[in-house]
Design a protein around this motif. Structure first.
Motif, PDB file in Angstrom:
ATOM      1  N   VAL A   1       0.695  -1.202   0.014  1.00  0.00           N
ATOM      2  CA  VAL A   1       0.086   0.055  -0.110  1.00  0.00           C
ATOM      3  C   VAL A   1       0.896   1.362  -0.022  1.00  0.00           C
ATOM      4  CG1 VAL A   1      -1.616   1.254   1.283  1.00  0.00           C
ATOM      5  CG2 VAL A   1      -2.046  -1.206   0.958  1.00  0.00           C
ATOM      6  N   ALA A   2       1.991   1.154   0.873  1.00  0.00           N
ATOM      7  CA  ALA A   2       2.839   2.418   0.776  1.00  0.00           C
ATOM      8  C   ALA A   2       3.539   2.595  -0.422  1.00  0.00           C
ATOM      9  CB  ALA A   2       3.887   2.137   1.903  1.00  0.00           C
ATOM     10  N   TYR A   3       4.103   1.771  -1.101  1.00  0.00           N
ATOM     11  CA  TYR A   3       4.556   1.873  -2.366  1.00  0.00           C
ATOM     12  C   TYR A   3       3.640   2.389  -3.404  1.00  0.00           C
ATOM     13  CZ  TYR A   3       9.269   0.269  -1.716  1.00  0.00           C
ATOM     14  OH  TYR A   3      10.741   0.346  -1.267  1.00  0.00           O
ATOM     15  N   GLU A   4       2.381   1.725  -3.489  1.00  0.00           N
ATOM     16  CA  GLU A   4       1.410   2.114  -4.435  1.00  0.00           C
ATOM     17  C   GLU A   4       0.999   3.774  -4.107  1.00  0.00           C
ATOM     18  OE1 GLU A   4      -3.116   1.467  -5.205  1.00  0.00           O
ATOM     19  OE2 GLU A   4      -1.854  -0.180  -5.268  1.00  0.00           O
ATOM     20  N   LYS A   5       1.046   4.128  -2.668  1.00  0.00           N
ATOM     21  CA  LYS A   5       0.687   5.611  -2.606  1.00  0.00           C
ATOM     22  C   LYS A   5       1.566   6.590  -3.079  1.00  0.00           C
ATOM     23  CE  LYS A   5      -2.462   4.973   1.346  1.00  0.00           C
ATOM     24  NZ  LYS A   5      -2.702   5.177   2.844  1.00  0.00           N
ATOM     25  N   VAL A   6       2.896   6.245  -2.697  1.00  0.00           N
ATOM     26  CA  VAL A   6       4.086   7.036  -2.963  1.00  0.00           C
ATOM     27  C   VAL A   6       4.506   6.905  -4.566  1.00  0.00           C
ATOM     28  CG1 VAL A   6       6.472   7.568  -2.632  1.00  0.00           C
ATOM     29  CG2 VAL A   6       4.991   7.028  -0.703  1.00  0.00           C
ATOM     30  N   LEU A   7       4.692   5.826  -5.163  1.00  0.00           N
ATOM     31  CA  LEU A   7       5.068   5.552  -6.478  1.00  0.00           C
ATOM     32  C   LEU A   7       4.074   5.589  -7.514  1.00  0.00           C
ATOM     33  CD1 LEU A   7       7.786   2.753  -5.664  1.00  0.00           C
ATOM     34  CD2 LEU A   7       8.127   5.035  -5.733  1.00  0.00           C
ATOM     35  N   GLY A   8       2.752   5.432  -7.183  1.00  0.00           N
ATOM     36  CA  GLY A   8       1.721   5.628  -8.116  1.00  0.00           C
ATOM     37  C   GLY A   8       1.003   4.212  -8.475  1.00  0.00           C
ATOM     38  N   TYR A   9      -0.086   3.857  -9.042  1.00  0.00           N
ATOM     39  CA  TYR A   9      -0.684   2.683  -9.296  1.00  0.00           C
ATOM     40  C   TYR A   9      -0.185   2.527 -10.977  1.00  0.00           C
ATOM     41  CZ  TYR A   9      -4.111  -0.602 -10.626  1.00  0.00           C
ATOM     42  OH  TYR A   9      -4.802  -1.783 -11.202  1.00  0.00           O
ATOM     43  N   ARG A  10      -0.041   0.858 -11.307  1.00  0.00           N
ATOM     44  CA  ARG A  10       0.259   0.570 -12.512  1.00  0.00           C
ATOM     45  C   ARG A  10      -0.359  -0.701 -12.659  1.00  0.00           C
ATOM     46  NH1 ARG A  10       5.948  -0.230 -15.704  1.00  0.00           N
ATOM     47  NH2 ARG A  10       5.128  -1.234 -17.760  1.00  0.00           N
ATOM     48  N   SER A  11      -1.141  -0.868 -13.436  1.00  0.00           N
ATOM     49  CA  SER A  11      -2.066  -2.042 -13.697  1.00  0.00           C
ATOM     50  C   SER A  11      -1.103  -3.166 -14.283  1.00  0.00           C
ATOM     51  CB  SER A  11      -2.978  -1.903 -14.633  1.00  0.00           C
ATOM     52  OG  SER A  11      -3.709  -3.129 -15.118  1.00  0.00           O
ATOM     53  N   GLY A  12      -1.292  -4.169 -13.357  1.00  0.00           N
ATOM     54  CA  GLY A  12      -0.466  -5.605 -13.608  1.00  0.00           C
ATOM     55  C   GLY A  12       0.904  -5.548 -13.250  1.00  0.00           C
TER      56      GLY A  12
END
Length: 398
Positions: A308-319
């Motif tokens: 969750v932390a990496y997605e919040k800071v680095l952004g979401y990428r599908s797959g």
């Protein structure tokens, strides 16, 4: 000649002086050569080709299956035998997989079946049993295959403008027909050259460089988890031994929490040996710190997971889980598991359900068998009792 001098030889003083001078010159030359020649830097981001000789010798001594871990939460090989696993897989990929295919998806099924069978025959995945094993093996082997072709291209094709020279330089371990296919039908195609230039430009434009070398992110996470677990156990033992007061216990818990896992992971994988980050990596590091401070300030503790932390800071990428490497489970936009991971979970639950159902049927059959045995014994006892009663009745009549 006296027996005291047997085995000894006297050396001419001039000869001894010459030998001493020669040794001195050799040592000086060695020192000069080592000091003057700079160390050669490793070319490229990948480790060099491995023949796994060390592990082949180890296999001759310990031929049995090697236990390894591929946790479902990480999706890649971890643990003490990870280096051996990667080295041997690289050697088997080189031995089994042909080079004249466009991509791993086009690899002949016969080759992949043979490769995966070899791996499963040599390694025991029982501790990490699950459908994610096949996916992890596919990602690992395809990556090793791609790296091999990239090294061959860098060593032979990219350095020469004459295709015939590249063809004549075919390594002895590679089939000539496959080598020609690589040169003329793959590397030299305009589409492939264009893709190669784009990949090169993307690689040069990267603002955040890895600082953990050939070690995978999954292995780094696994080692950090082991360190945290060991530290927690040590603190618990210290608290039990000293019978610390409640105030001391509170302080110890705060120290035990320390920096969250995602902050430690970013430092471990992005802080270089000189103690510095790349500019962009330092910006992201500060964002991770702000996230940590916000969580502690709002809830009193930071329970945000690495994903969750990496997605919040680095952004979401599908797959793809950004910053966590290939094979790592991917979250959806709502911070839940993605479709692929949910499908894996469904299959695992179905397998568990089938196992429980099989156990239930076994217990049911066993219970029925015991009931039949008890019923049979009861009937035998009733028959014996009836015979005895008849015998008693006959005797009483006479």
């Amino acid at each position: 000649m006296s027996s005291d001098f047997v085995g000894e030889r006297t050396m001419n003083p001039e000869t001894q002086s010459s030998l001493s001078q020669l040794e001195s010159n050799n040592s000086n030359h060695l020192v000069e050569s080592t000091t003057q020649q700079p160390k050669k830097k490793r070319q490229g981001p990948f480790r060099g080709p491995s023949r796994a000789l060390k592990y082949k010798k180890l296999r001759s001594v310990q031929p049995g299956k090697v236990k390894v871990r591929i946790p479902a939460a990480l999706g890649a090989i971890v643990g003490d035998r990870a280096n051996q696993f990667v080295a041997e897989c690289a050697d088997w990929v080189k031995e089994i997989c042909p080079l004249n295919v466009t991509s791993w998806n086009d690899m002949p099924e016969e080759a992949t079946d043979r490769l995966y069978s070899r791996i499963k025959a040599k390694y025991d995945f029982s501790e990490a049993d699950g459908t994610h094993i096949d996916k992890a093996l596919r990602i690992q082997c395809s990556t090793l295959y791609r790296h091999r072709r990239e090294r061959l291209k860098a060593a032979y094709f990219s350095k020469s403008r004459n295709l015939k020279e590249v063809e004549r330089a075919c390594p002895a371990t590679i089939d000539l027909a496959q080598w020609r296919w690589l040169i003329y039908s793959y590397w030299n195609l305009p589409k492939q050259r264009e893709r190669s230039e784009k990949n090169r430009a993307n690689a040069l434009s990267k603002k955040i460089r890895s600082a953990c070398g050939a070690k995978s992110i999954a292995r780094t996470i696994y080692e950090l988890e082991l360190e945290a677990e060991a530290g927690s156990n040590e603190r618990e033992e210290e608290n039990e031994a000293t019978n610390a007061s409640s105030s001391n216990a509170t302080t110890s818990t705060t120290q035990a929490n320390g920096d969250p896992m995602y902050l430690k992971l970013w430092e471990k994988t992005k802080r270089h040996k000189n103690g510095k980050f790349d500019d962009e990596a330092e910006i992201k590091y500060n964002e991770f710190k702000k996230l940590h401070e916000k969580e502690v300030g709002e809830t009193g503790a930071d329970n945000v997971s690495v994903d969750v932390a990496y997605e919040k800071v680095l952004g979401y990428r599908s797959g793809y889980a950004r910053g966590l490497g290939k094979g790592h489970p991917v979250l959806s936009k709502d911070e839940k598991k993605g479709r692929a991971e949910l499908e894996v979970t469904v299959v695992q639950l179905q397998n568990e359900n089938n196992t429980m159902r099989a156990e239930f049927e076994h217990h049911k059959a066993e219970t029925l068998r015991k009931e039949n045995e008890a019923k049979k014994k009861q009937e035998e006892l009733e028959q014996k009792l009836k015979l005895i009663m008849e015998k008693i009745g006959l005797e009483s009549l006479t």
